[in-house]
Scaffold this active site. Structure first.
Site, PDB file in Angstrom:
ATOM      1  CB  SER A 262      -1.047  11.162   1.509  1.00 19.33           C
ATOM      2  OG  SER A 262      -1.240   9.933   2.186  1.00 19.33           O
ATOM      3  CE  LYS A 263      -0.624   4.401   1.311  1.00 25.47           C
ATOM      4  NZ  LYS A 263      -1.707   4.732   2.197  1.00 25.47           N
ATOM      5  CG  ASN A 264       4.725   7.151  -3.758  1.00 33.33           C
ATOM      6  OD1 ASN A 264       4.554   7.807  -2.734  1.00 33.33           O
ATOM      7  ND2 ASN A 264       5.859   6.529  -4.017  1.00 33.33           N
TER       8      ASN A 264
ATOM      9  CB  CYS B 209      -0.951  -0.003   1.192  1.00 34.68           C
ATOM     10  SG  CYS B 209      -2.293  -1.228   1.053  1.00 34.68           S
TER      11      CYS B 209
ATOM     12  CG  PHE C 123      -5.126   7.600   2.047  1.00 35.17           C
ATOM     13  CD1 PHE C 123      -6.375   7.556   2.648  1.00 35.17           C
ATOM     14  CD2 PHE C 123      -4.217   8.565   2.470  1.00 35.17           C
ATOM     15  CE1 PHE C 123      -6.710   8.462   3.657  1.00 35.17           C
ATOM     16  CE2 PHE C 123      -4.542   9.466   3.464  1.00 35.17           C
ATOM     17  CZ  PHE C 123      -5.788   9.411   4.056  1.00 35.17           C
TER      18      PHE C 123
END
Length: 374
Positions: free
Chosen positions: A190-192, A159, A188
């Site tokens: 803020s993920k890459n 994740c 989500f």
């Protein structure tokens, strides 16, 4: 100088604004909001990027749940995992009646210590659940070899590591989440690769297993209004898929921007008194979902940075085995000393694609000033 953000989702959006806005409008005009259109397009493009089968779902937690439902594990079966991670890793197991069995982590990479895995394998052990924390893979070659030796499943919690490359000793390269029997991902914000809301995906190179996961994610459906297994409702909506499809085109560029920022931090923070920069391994690239340093004066440093307008975060302030919700597992303080110790030292610095030189210089100069004042 622009305000420094821990993550700058809006700033990144502005670099793709026309494309993203147009993609959202296309979905609205199509009125194909669920499990069609842009969702199928996005799944196909992620599958091509990762070279595996992809099933999108509602979020990363659902991805983990779908993985273990598809493997048909039974209540009481044991799953070996890390004591240092976000709660979803263990939450799903307990909700399904499975038993998390923790191992400690390495003090420099924060990923599970593979040398401890075989010491906790029992006749009830059915799977290993490594977490690729902060953007760097766990030692998957070792994990896979242990799993083969003991006939165990491997479910990757990827994740935080979308786009990370794992490098095998024979030169083979695979993306994080495509190495084990199943891989799990979160979109989500803020993920890459982040949505503008919740989202997730499950990966598997096993077509039969992928079909099972796809069925479970859609109520256990075999054909319309025909259900062959117990399932759940976990879907990525088309607007999120449209946004992610645009962002996917730039994922390698975005990863490079994170790595560039990390190199700047490395250059200026390495060898500072009382501070450790993130370790790298020879078997994995690092895509820096987080850039996490360690300091024995972590809380003082965090307060100092805040007083200078620099955000920072503690991921994570308490090891999983010490969380009140999981006391029933029978662990106690001292069982995983490294995981417990690093909860007192880790601090994640601002890390995103829009950091500029002026901001990064301000951040490292503040940390240097703090270090020199000690």
């Amino acid at each position: 100088m622009q305000t420094i953000h821990m993550t700058d989702i809006y700033g990144q959006y502005l670099t793709m604004k026309a494309e993203i806005d147009n993609a959202i409008q296309e979905v609205i005009k199509s009125t194909r909001f669920i499990k069609s259109g842009k969702v199928l397009d996005f799944e196909a493009k992620v599958a091509e990027y990762l070279n595996t089968n992809v099933i999108t779902c509602g979020n990363g937690t659902d991805a983990l749940r779908l993985a273990f439902m598809a493997l048909d594990l039974k209540p009481g079966d044991e799953v070996i995992t890390t004591a240092f991670s976000f709660v979803s890793t263990v939450e799903v197991l307990v909700l399904m009646g499975l038993k998390p069995v923790f191992v400690d982590v390495y003090p420099d990479t924060f990923n599970l210590d593979v040398a401890q895995i075989e010491t906790v394998i029992t006749p009830k052990t059915k799977a290993i659940l490594p977490v690729h924390l902060f953007g760097q893979c766990a030692n998957m070659e070792a994990v896979v070899n242990i799993a083969k030796k003991h006939d165990l499943y491997v479910v990757e919690d990827a994740c935080q590591a979308f786009g990370t490359d794992y490098l095998f000793s024979d030169g083979t390269k695979k993306k994080a989440g495509t190495i084990g029997h199943v891989g799990c991902n979160s979109f989500f914000p803020s993920k890459n690769l982040g949505a503008f809301g919740d989202g997730g995906a499950v990966f598997s190179s096993d077509i039969k297993l992928a079909d099972t996961i796809r069925s479970i994610a859609n109520h256990g459906m075999k054909a319309k209004y025909e259900y062959e297994r117990i399932g759940i409702n976990s879907r990525l909506d088309s607007i999120q898929a449209a946004i992610l499809e645009v962002k996917l085109k730039y994922i390698d560029k975005h990863i490079d921007a994170r790595q560039t920022a990390a190199r700047f931090y490395d250059e200026h923070l390495n060898n500072l008194n009382g501070l450790k920069i993130p370790a790298r391994t020879e078997y994995s690239t690092h895509t820096f979902h987080q850039y996490t340093i360690q300091s024995e004066r972590r809380d003082e440093l965090k307060t100092y940075l805040e007083s200078h307008g620099i955000p920072s975060m503690v991921y994570y302030p308490k090891a999983l085995h010490l969380q009140e919700a999981y006391k029933s597992l029978g662990y106690k303080a001292g069982d995983f000393p490294i995981a417990e110790r690093i909860t007192q030292t880790v601090l994640s610095l601002p890390m995103h694609t829009e950091l500029d030189i002026e901001q990064m210089e301000y951040i490292v100069n503040a940390i240097k000033s703090f270090s020199q004042s000690s």
